[in-house]
Design an enzyme around this catalytic site. Structure first.
Site, PDB file in Angstrom:
ATOM      1  N   GLY A 188       0.777  -1.064  -0.157  1.00 60.00           N
ATOM      2  CA  GLY A 188       0.088  -0.023  -0.022  1.00 60.00           C
ATOM      3  C   GLY A 188       0.964   1.318   0.030  1.00 60.00           C
ATOM      4  N   SER A 189       0.259   2.309   0.323  1.00 60.96           N
ATOM      5  CA  SER A 189       0.956   3.625   0.444  1.00 60.96           C
ATOM      6  C   SER A 189       1.958   3.954   1.430  1.00 60.96           C
ATOM      7  CB  SER A 189      -0.216   4.719   0.470  1.00 60.96           C
ATOM      8  OG  SER A 189      -0.821   4.459   1.701  1.00 60.96           O
ATOM      9  N   GLU A 210       5.691  -3.324   1.012  1.00 60.48           N
ATOM     10  CA  GLU A 210       5.846  -3.153  -0.251  1.00 60.48           C
ATOM     11  C   GLU A 210       4.700  -1.931  -0.685  1.00 60.48           C
ATOM     12  OE1 GLU A 210       7.030  -5.010  -2.619  1.00 60.48           O
ATOM     13  OE2 GLU A 210       7.845  -6.729  -1.550  1.00 60.48           O
ATOM     14  N   CYS A 244       1.939   0.628  -8.986  1.00 58.97           N
ATOM     15  CA  CYS A 244       2.820   0.971  -8.126  1.00 58.97           C
ATOM     16  C   CYS A 244       4.280   1.322  -8.976  1.00 58.97           C
ATOM     17  CB  CYS A 244       3.167   0.032  -7.164  1.00 58.97           C
ATOM     18  SG  CYS A 244       3.607  -1.549  -7.527  1.00 58.97           S
ATOM     19  N   GLU A 332       3.631  10.886  -5.502  1.00 60.67           N
ATOM     20  CA  GLU A 332       3.369   9.588  -6.461  1.00 60.67           C
ATOM     21  C   GLU A 332       1.876  10.161  -7.070  1.00 60.67           C
ATOM     22  OE1 GLU A 332       2.671   6.060  -4.527  1.00 60.67           O
ATOM     23  OE2 GLU A 332       2.601   4.959  -6.360  1.00 60.67           O
TER      24      GLU A 332
HETATM   25  P1  NAD Z   1      -3.574   2.350   1.099  1.00 64.63           P
HETATM   26  O1  NAD Z   1      -2.261   2.364   1.966  1.00 64.63           O
HETATM   27  O2  NAD Z   1      -4.595   3.505   1.243  1.00 64.63           O
HETATM   28  O3  NAD Z   1      -4.392   0.990   1.566  1.00 64.63           O
HETATM   29  C1  NAD Z   1      -3.534  -0.118   1.476  1.00 64.63           C
HETATM   30  C2  NAD Z   1      -4.291  -1.151   2.593  1.00 64.63           C
HETATM   31  O4  NAD Z   1      -4.081  -0.534   3.998  1.00 64.63           O
HETATM   32  C3  NAD Z   1      -5.652  -1.349   2.323  1.00 64.63           C
HETATM   33  O5  NAD Z   1      -6.054  -2.594   2.834  1.00 64.63           O
HETATM   34  C4  NAD Z   1      -6.276  -0.511   3.398  1.00 64.63           C
HETATM   35  O6  NAD Z   1      -7.558  -0.980   3.998  1.00 64.63           O
HETATM   36  C5  NAD Z   1      -5.527  -0.364   4.806  1.00 64.63           C
HETATM   37  N1  NAD Z   1      -5.453   0.946   5.216  1.00 64.63           N
HETATM   38  C6  NAD Z   1      -5.699   2.209   4.622  1.00 64.63           C
HETATM   39  N2  NAD Z   1      -5.602   2.986   5.612  1.00 64.63           N
HETATM   40  C7  NAD Z   1      -5.211   2.459   6.763  1.00 64.63           C
HETATM   41  C8  NAD Z   1      -5.056   3.116   8.093  1.00 64.63           C
HETATM   42  N3  NAD Z   1      -5.031   4.186   8.369  1.00 64.63           N
HETATM   43  N4  NAD Z   1      -4.780   2.306   9.225  1.00 64.63           N
HETATM   44  C9  NAD Z   1      -4.561   0.661   8.727  1.00 64.63           C
HETATM   45  N5  NAD Z   1      -4.816   0.496   7.409  1.00 64.63           N
HETATM   46  C10 NAD Z   1      -5.291   1.178   6.578  1.00 64.63           C
HETATM   47  O7  NAD Z   1      -3.006   2.104  -0.535  1.00 64.63           O
HETATM   48  P2  NAD Z   1      -3.791   1.851  -1.728  1.00 64.63           P
HETATM   49  O8  NAD Z   1      -4.615   3.103  -2.064  1.00 64.63           O
HETATM   50  O9  NAD Z   1      -4.695   0.610  -1.635  1.00 64.63           O
HETATM   51  O10 NAD Z   1      -2.820   1.709  -2.805  1.00 64.63           O
HETATM   52  C11 NAD Z   1      -1.952   2.644  -3.450  1.00 64.63           C
HETATM   53  C12 NAD Z   1      -0.283   2.701  -2.908  1.00 64.63           C
HETATM   54  O11 NAD Z   1       0.005   1.522  -2.787  1.00 64.63           O
HETATM   55  C13 NAD Z   1       0.223   3.431  -3.904  1.00 64.63           C
HETATM   56  O12 NAD Z   1       1.019   4.307  -3.148  1.00 64.63           O
HETATM   57  C14 NAD Z   1       1.081   2.518  -4.361  1.00 64.63           C
HETATM   58  O13 NAD Z   1       2.351   2.718  -5.028  1.00 64.63           O
HETATM   59  C15 NAD Z   1       1.196   1.632  -3.627  1.00 64.63           C
HETATM   60  N6  NAD Z   1       1.265   0.039  -3.857  1.00 64.63           N
HETATM   61  C16 NAD Z   1       2.553  -0.835  -3.824  1.00 64.63           C
HETATM   62  C17 NAD Z   1       2.858  -1.765  -4.417  1.00 64.63           C
HETATM   63  C18 NAD Z   1       4.067  -2.645  -4.177  1.00 64.63           C
HETATM   64  O14 NAD Z   1       3.929  -3.737  -4.777  1.00 64.63           O
HETATM   65  N7  NAD Z   1       5.145  -1.906  -3.738  1.00 64.63           N
HETATM   66  C19 NAD Z   1       1.840  -2.406  -5.264  1.00 64.63           C
HETATM   67  C20 NAD Z   1       0.329  -1.707  -5.243  1.00 64.63           C
HETATM   68  C21 NAD Z   1       0.224  -0.488  -4.588  1.00 64.63           C
END
Ligand code: NAD
Length: 455
Positions: A188-189, A210, A244, A332
């Site tokens: 995630g982010s 990741e 990503c 990003e």
């Molecule tokens: P996100 O961080 O918003 O969410 C990821 C996960 O975290 C979700 O399951 C969500 O429910 C949970 N989450 C969200 N806010 C939270 C909080 N405050 N506390 C606990 N859990 C929480 O990311 P996204 O919008 O799903 O994905 C986009 C980001 O992920 C981009 O920055 C992208 O570059 C990155 N990404 C990285 C990879 C990689 O393999 N490196 C792959 C895909 C996406």
């Protein structure tokens, strides 16, 4: 005791019974997961189309095919990966055997992202299964249809004490993160990655993060322009830039700037992106649509720029004459907006990139071998490609992950197995020889011998 605590307790009981450890069990679970995905492809395609209009072609090519390849790779190599590895024994310990035993970490939590919901949820799950762990998977709530189908398929076909999907958003994830997992795997982010890392620290839980970042693509004058643009445009606008490792921005050498822009315009026209052509997807939600729309500076737009809020549509958009300090260069992008920066001095480009957080990927398009080496040596980034973009993720022999702010740890293939394993080091002695050198009473003779042996 909440439900999550009782789930972790029952998974711990199963894990401690050694039920998940035999290789035969792991192979059976991987085979079962593959069959489950294969037999339900139609429902998986329908769910992801409902989330953001992702087509069957792209879902197969960028999600299911990667998962099948990961499962096949694990099935083929799991015996080898799980073997004890014998290493040399040093003189001071002879006679003895020295070896390393891979063991599963235990009860693991995988938190997925929405943009490749199947690949990013089940990819780490495959690695966790191969390594012999129990698993709780929390997919992203933003892709609600795919989250629901994953929960339905897994929770009706697997024993919850072994593998359970829990759906939910921030509240549920926060509750899960409070528990003492044996391993956390988060995609995630960057901001949420920091929350996960802090939660893990409370229990000293090992983590793989990741994350994301601004991944540059550098295009030099002596590249093959036609192939460069074909690969770069595809990589940027696949999944409407919600990837990503998508090239976040392009830095192009000034002498080919005009030709590059013309080629990009032509290539976008040739690909003929649209929902109807099944080669373009929606922006995942209104928040992201609004965030991306606000980044479009019409004065810089040379392709696209049009949007439709009701359809969550943003056209493939190219913004030219962008500078390193423009708004769009701050975070990003994670959407179909491609800023172009022009350069004359590659050293200045390298300095600019190095002043920013370490990117997840970096791409260089050039026939200049010295420059290829210079970029690969001087810039730190997770992984990438020379004369291509994105495709490094599809080679399971290449560990996939970030560095610094773009993440820690990696997976895919054996790297995934390692991410979910502990490597236990063992020295095994026989009883038949004892030199007594290390035991009291100490003497100068013993010390002289020890000096000879230890140095
Ligand atoms: P996100 O961080 O918003 O969410 C990821 C996960 O975290 C979700 O399951 C969500 O429910 C949970 N989450 C969200 N806010 C939270 C909080 N405050 N506390 C606990 N859990 C929480 O990311 P996204 O919008 O799903 O994905 C986009 C980001 O992920 C981009 O920055 C992208 O570059 C990155 N990404 C990285 C990879 C990689 O393999 N490196 C792959 C895909 C996406």
């Amino acid at each position: 005791m909440n439900n999550y605590q009782s789930l972790i307790n029952s998974q711990t009981i199963l894990f401690n019974s050694n039920f998940t450890k035999p290789i035969t069990f792991r192979i059976a679970q991987l085979t079962k997961l593959k069959a489950l995905l294969k037999n339900n492809e139609k429902d998986l395609y329908e769910a992801i189309y409902n989330d953001f209009k992702k087509s069957e072609f792209e879902t197969y090519a960028t999600e299911l095919a990667i998962l099948y390849a990961e499962i096949n790779d694990a099935l083929k190599n799991i015996k080898q990966w799980s073997k004890r590895k014998y290493v040399k024994t040093n003189l001071a310990n002879l006679p003895a055997l020295s070896y390393i035993i891979p063991e599963p970490l235990g009860v693991t939590l995988v938190i997925g992202a929405w943009n490749y919901p199947y690949q990013l949820s089940f990819g780490p799950v495959i690695a966790a299964m191969a390594a012999g762990n129990t698993i709780v998977l929390k997919p992203s709530e933003l892709a609600s249809h795919t989250s629901a189908i994953m929960a339905q398929l897994i929770n009706t076909n697997f024993d919850a004490n072994y593998f359970k999907v829990i759906e939910g958003g921030v509240t549920e994830t926060t509750a899960l993160l409070n528990l003492p997992w044996d391993k956390l795997f988060f995609t995630g982010s960057v901001p949420v990655g920091k929350i996960v890392y802090q939660a893990a620290a409370k229990h000293l839980t090992p983590v793989t993060l990741e994350l994301g970042g601004k991944s540059p693509a550098i295009v030099t004058a002596n590249c093959n322009l036609k192939e460069t643009v074909k690969r770069l445009v595809w990589a940027k606008f696949l999944n409407a830039g919600q990837t990503c490792i998508a090239p976040d921005y392009v830095v192009v050498e000034a002498s080919i700037h005009d030709a590059f822009i013309d080629a990009v315009k032509q290539q976008i026209a040739d690909y003929n992106y649209s929902f109807e052509n099944n080669n373009y997807v929606q922006i995942i939600n209104t928040n992201n649509f609004n965030r991306l729309s606000a980044l479009i500076n019409n004065k810089q737009v040379v392709v696209g720029g049009n949007t439709d809020a009701a359809k969550r549509y943003i056209a493939p958009t190219v913004m030219d004459n962008v500078s390193w300090i423009d708004n769009i260069m701050k975070d990003e992008i994670f959407g179909p907006l491609l800023p172009i920066i022009t350069y004359t001095n590659i050293n200045e480009v390298i300095i600019h990139i190095k002043q920013r957080p370490k990117p997840l990927s970096c791409y260089v398009f050039t026939n200049d071998c010295k420059l290829q080496d210079k970029i690969l040596t001087e810039i730190s980034f997770g992984g990438g490609a020379v004369n291509d973009a994105l495709m490094h993720i599809s080679n399971s022999h290449l560990p996939f992950g970030g560095v610094g702010c773009s993440g820690m740890g990696n997976y895919h293939g054996e790297a995934g197995f390692k991410a979910f394993s502990h490597y236990k080091s063992i020295l095994q002695k026989p009883f038949w020889l004892e030199t007594n050198l290390k035991y009291p009473p100490y003497s100068t003779t013993k010390l002289n011998w020890i000096k000879k042996i230890l140095e």
